[in-house]
Design an enzyme around this catalytic site. Structure first.
Site, PDB file in Angstrom:
ATOM      1  N   GLY A   1      26.338  -7.462  27.220  1.00 62.45           N
ATOM      2  CA  GLY A   1      27.653  -6.830  27.138  1.00 62.45           C
ATOM      3  C   GLY A   1      28.083  -6.677  25.693  1.00 62.45           C
ATOM      4  O   GLY A   1      27.256  -6.434  24.802  1.00 62.45           O
TER       5      GLY A   1
ATOM      6  N   ILE B   1       0.858  -1.194   0.000  1.00 59.36           N
ATOM      7  CA  ILE B   1       0.000   0.000   0.000  1.00 59.36           C
ATOM      8  C   ILE B   1       0.889   1.237   0.000  1.00 59.36           C
ATOM      9  O   ILE B   1       1.864   1.302   0.744  1.00 59.36           O
ATOM     10  CB  ILE B   1      -0.991   0.015   1.191  1.00 59.36           C
ATOM     11  CG1 ILE B   1      -1.995   1.157   1.034  1.00 59.36           C
ATOM     12  CG2 ILE B   1      -0.296   0.122   2.528  1.00 59.36           C
ATOM     13  CD1 ILE B   1      -3.235   1.024   1.897  1.00 59.36           C
TER      14      ILE B   1
ATOM     15  N   ILE C   1       7.778   2.447   0.970  1.00 60.70           N
ATOM     16  CA  ILE C   1       6.684   1.509   0.731  1.00 60.70           C
ATOM     17  C   ILE C   1       7.149   0.070   0.944  1.00 60.70           C
ATOM     18  O   ILE C   1       8.011  -0.432   0.197  1.00 60.70           O
ATOM     19  CB  ILE C   1       6.088   1.702  -0.693  1.00 60.70           C
ATOM     20  CG1 ILE C   1       5.709   3.182  -0.904  1.00 60.70           C
ATOM     21  CG2 ILE C   1       4.886   0.778  -0.897  1.00 60.70           C
ATOM     22  CD1 ILE C   1       4.805   3.791   0.176  1.00 60.70           C
TER      23      ILE C   1
ATOM     24  N   PRO D   1       7.406  11.892   0.061  1.00 58.98           N
ATOM     25  CA  PRO D   1       8.517  12.609   0.701  1.00 58.98           C
ATOM     26  C   PRO D   1       8.042  13.755   1.608  1.00 58.98           C
ATOM     27  O   PRO D   1       8.620  13.997   2.656  1.00 58.98           O
ATOM     28  CB  PRO D   1       9.327  13.128  -0.496  1.00 58.98           C
ATOM     29  CG  PRO D   1       9.048  12.137  -1.591  1.00 58.98           C
ATOM     30  CD  PRO D   1       7.636  11.679  -1.384  1.00 58.98           C
TER      31      PRO D   1
ATOM     32  N   GLU E   1      -4.520  -2.182  11.712  1.00 61.20           N
ATOM     33  CA  GLU E   1      -3.086  -1.998  11.424  1.00 61.20           C
ATOM     34  C   GLU E   1      -2.308  -1.776  12.723  1.00 61.20           C
ATOM     35  O   GLU E   1      -1.259  -2.367  12.952  1.00 61.20           O
ATOM     36  CB  GLU E   1      -2.907  -0.806  10.476  1.00 61.20           C
ATOM     37  CG  GLU E   1      -1.446  -0.520  10.183  1.00 61.20           C
ATOM     38  CD  GLU E   1      -1.232   0.479   9.051  1.00 61.20           C
ATOM     39  OE1 GLU E   1      -2.207   0.848   8.379  1.00 61.20           O
ATOM     40  OE2 GLU E   1      -0.073   0.871   8.846  1.00 61.20           O
TER      41      GLU E   1
HETATM   42  C1  LIG Z   1       9.979   0.419   7.895  1.00 59.15           C
HETATM   43  C2  LIG Z   1       8.889   1.317   7.383  1.00 59.15           C
HETATM   44  C3  LIG Z   1       7.896   0.797   6.556  1.00 59.15           C
HETATM   45  C4  LIG Z   1       6.893   1.623   6.043  1.00 59.15           C
HETATM   46  N1  LIG Z   1       5.952   1.088   5.190  1.00 59.15           N
HETATM   47  C5  LIG Z   1       5.040   1.919   4.609  1.00 59.15           C
HETATM   48  C6  LIG Z   1       4.096   1.418   3.637  1.00 59.15           C
HETATM   49  O1  LIG Z   1       4.068   0.223   3.340  1.00 59.15           O
HETATM   50  N2  LIG Z   1       3.243   2.301   3.040  1.00 59.15           N
HETATM   51  C7  LIG Z   1       3.242   3.629   3.346  1.00 59.15           C
HETATM   52  O2  LIG Z   1       2.459   4.377   2.771  1.00 59.15           O
HETATM   53  N3  LIG Z   1       4.127   4.142   4.272  1.00 59.15           N
HETATM   54  C8  LIG Z   1       5.011   3.316   4.897  1.00 59.15           C
HETATM   55  N4  LIG Z   1       5.910   3.819   5.826  1.00 59.15           N
HETATM   56  C9  LIG Z   1       5.918   5.252   6.107  1.00 59.15           C
HETATM   57  C10 LIG Z   1       5.357   5.603   7.458  1.00 59.15           C
HETATM   58  O3  LIG Z   1       3.959   5.429   7.459  1.00 59.15           O
HETATM   59  C11 LIG Z   1       5.777   7.048   7.752  1.00 59.15           C
HETATM   60  O4  LIG Z   1       7.189   7.017   7.957  1.00 59.15           O
HETATM   61  C12 LIG Z   1       5.075   7.616   8.959  1.00 59.15           C
HETATM   62  O5  LIG Z   1       3.737   7.869   8.673  1.00 59.15           O
HETATM   63  C13 LIG Z   1       5.720   8.932   9.426  1.00 59.15           C
HETATM   64  O6  LIG Z   1       5.897   9.829   8.372  1.00 59.15           O
HETATM   65  P1  LIG Z   1       7.310  10.556   8.156  1.00 59.15           P
HETATM   66  O7  LIG Z   1       8.358   9.506   8.168  1.00 59.15           O
HETATM   67  O8  LIG Z   1       7.195  11.419   6.963  1.00 59.15           O
HETATM   68  O9  LIG Z   1       7.521  11.428   9.432  1.00 59.15           O
HETATM   69  P2  LIG Z   1       6.882  12.923   9.746  1.00 59.15           P
HETATM   70  O10 LIG Z   1       5.444  12.855   9.534  1.00 59.15           O
HETATM   71  O11 LIG Z   1       7.662  13.857   8.879  1.00 59.15           O
HETATM   72  O12 LIG Z   1       7.234  13.079  11.221  1.00 59.15           O
HETATM   73  C14 LIG Z   1       8.549  13.435  11.697  1.00 59.15           C
HETATM   74  C15 LIG Z   1       8.474  13.570  13.210  1.00 59.15           C
HETATM   75  O13 LIG Z   1       7.547  14.597  13.563  1.00 59.15           O
HETATM   76  C16 LIG Z   1       6.527  14.076  14.414  1.00 59.15           C
HETATM   77  N5  LIG Z   1       5.238  14.690  14.063  1.00 59.15           N
HETATM   78  C17 LIG Z   1       4.702  14.820  12.827  1.00 59.15           C
HETATM   79  N6  LIG Z   1       3.492  15.400  12.899  1.00 59.15           N
HETATM   80  C18 LIG Z   1       3.244  15.619  14.217  1.00 59.15           C
HETATM   81  C19 LIG Z   1       2.143  16.199  14.941  1.00 59.15           C
HETATM   82  N7  LIG Z   1       1.052  16.650  14.322  1.00 59.15           N
HETATM   83  N8  LIG Z   1       2.240  16.281  16.292  1.00 59.15           N
HETATM   84  C20 LIG Z   1       3.347  15.820  16.943  1.00 59.15           C
HETATM   85  N9  LIG Z   1       4.412  15.272  16.308  1.00 59.15           N
HETATM   86  C21 LIG Z   1       4.366  15.183  14.971  1.00 59.15           C
HETATM   87  C22 LIG Z   1       6.503  12.583  14.138  1.00 59.15           C
HETATM   88  O14 LIG Z   1       5.979  11.873  15.221  1.00 59.15           O
HETATM   89  C23 LIG Z   1       7.970  12.294  13.899  1.00 59.15           C
HETATM   90  O15 LIG Z   1       8.623  12.128  15.115  1.00 59.15           O
HETATM   91  C24 LIG Z   1       6.885   2.989   6.379  1.00 59.15           C
HETATM   92  C25 LIG Z   1       7.871   3.502   7.249  1.00 59.15           C
HETATM   93  C26 LIG Z   1       8.849   2.695   7.746  1.00 59.15           C
HETATM   94  C27 LIG Z   1       9.895   3.295   8.660  1.00 59.15           C
END
Ligand SMILES: Cc1cc2nc3c(=O)[nH]c(=O)nc-3n(C[C@H](O)[C@H](O)[C@H](O)COP(=O)(O)OP(=O)(O)OC[C@H]3O[C@@H](n4cnc5c(N)ncnc54)[C@H](O)[C@@H]3O)c2cc1C
Length: 380
Positions: free
Chosen positions: A340, A123, A157, A128, A243
């Protein structure tokens, strides 16, 4: 204390899964980790053995099990030392969108393959500049006759490289309300304009891919829409309870695995003349961790009972997701200390699981986002 009621049939299924993981998965995990991918052929072997989509109804090629069968697959994999998020995310997070929202002809077309391992799903929501704030996604979907055309890109993804079928979230540029602009479509592997980018190098879960995806004038039939046009945001929110529960299962099982392996190590290596001090500091740390794991398990199992009964436990699930994924990461750090120097090498029995579980604080909604949801429900 048994909260979940497993039947005789569930127990037999558990034995079957345990045996399958021991004989068909564990011997190859090291190779998959080196190759940085579980081979696609393994998906079919898992499908044949009934480990994919175990709750799929018989009319769609499944075995007609229930969500407890899915719980068993996750539990048995992780408790054997294989985190295995790719197949369980396929079964319990991605495919449920198709099973719940796709029109009947698309269900008939794809669901049997999802169960057999011929159709691997993914999905694509995250972009970015649109992670936590999905409403700000930029990938567009525009209608053209009886087709729709996508332009944009996705990142992070899971199964992005290996997937045969992608659930793509895209936005109608003509709709001003961002919460009504997102729709979900099915995009098949090989569709012109759908290009896979880099397989991202990450700190754990090496046997599954996490990838960038690009869409340039990528055209699919309009009939590939799942659910209502503009209903994407609501569908994504509706499916998040399951989820986040699935991620909580992974976290609790990983914590149980890491603690069990650490206790085995401690009992063998702690004491006078041995390499680990049998100190009260270590004893108290292990007692505190055992208590936290027990609490997380009891909370999880009670939520599973409610979820299976069809209750709305979004707030409680958000609590368990942030607390259990934080807890397992704290626990992993403390347990690695007990090993350790041995805790820093690949051969340490908990090192890979500790790395695999790291990102659970981020995906399925970050733990900060979980707290914003709970705060809203608490009227804070
Ligand atoms: C291993 C892995 C697998 C994944 N698989 C999928 C997948 O299959 N499909 C898919 O679509 N996505 C996938 N993702 C993406 C994942 O859903 C996103 O990384 C996640 O939603 C966070 O988005 P971001 O990384 O852009 O962080 P950001 O949204 O940019 O957040 C950065 C930081 O700011 C904080 N933050 C952001 N907004 C707020 C708020 N309103 N209040 C307080 N704090 C906030 C966050 O908690 C975080 O600490 C995957 C991610 C990982 C790491």
């Amino acid at each position: 204390m048994e909260i979940l009621k497993f039947s005789e049939e569930h127990n037999k299924f558990r034995q079957h899964v345990r045996n399958f993981v021991k004989t068909k998965i564990m011997p190859d995990v090291e190779q998959w980790t080196k190759d940085k991918l579980m081979p696609k052929s393994m998906w079919k072997v898992m499908g044949e053995a009934g480990l994919l989509c175990p709750d799929m109804p018989i009319e769609y090629g499944g075995k007609g099990g229930d969500f407890l069968h899915s719980v068993i697959v996750s539990e048995e994999m992780i408790k054997s030392g294989f985190f295995g998020a790719a197949p369980t995310a396929h079964s319990d997070i991605f495919v449920p969108y198709i099973a719940a929202y796709a029109p009947e002809d698309l269900k008939q077309k794809y669901l049997p393959g999802c169960t057999s391992g011929d159709v691997i799903t993914a999905i694509a929501m995250t972009e970015p500049d649109a992670g936590s704030d999905l409403a700000s996604m930029k990938t567009t979907v525009e209608e053209d006759g009886d087709t729709v055309v996508f332009n944009g890109s996705k990142i992070f993804i899971s199964n992005g490289i290996v997937c045969d079928l992608l659930i793509l979230a895209a936005k109608d540029p003509l709709e001003d309300d961002p919460y009504k602009a997102i729709s979900l479509y099915l995009v098949e592997d090989g569709t012109p304009g759908f290009v896979r980018g880099a397989k991202l190098e990450k700190m754990g879960m090496h046997y599954q891919d996490t990838a960038e995806l690009f869409f340039t004038d990528c055209r699919v039939p309009m009939a590939n829409l799942i659910g209502d046009k503009g209903g994407g945001f609501k569908m994504l929110m509706d499916k998040l309870q399951q989820e986040r529960l699935v991620v909580s299962i992974w976290a609790v099982c990983a914590a149980e695995y890491i603690l069990e392996k650490t206790l085995e190590f401690y009992k063998e290596h702690a004491g006078p003349g041995k390499d680990v001090p049998k100190s009260q500091a270590n004893q108290f740390a292990l007692v505190e961790m055992a208590t936290e794991v027990k609490l997380a398990r009891i909370f999880l199992d009670s939520l599973l009972v409610d979820h299976i009964a069809g209750e709305n436990v979004v707030v409680e699930t958000s609590m368990e997701k942030f607390w259990a994924t934080d807890m397992v990461n704290r626990l992993a750090d403390r347990c690695l200390d007990i090993f350790g120097m041995g805790g820093s090498v690949d051969s340490c029995p908990i090192m890979k699981m500790s790395m695999d579980i790291k990102a659970s604080k981020i995906y399925a909604g970050t733990n900060e986002i979980m707290k914003t949801i709970i705060a809203k429900y608490m009227n804070l």
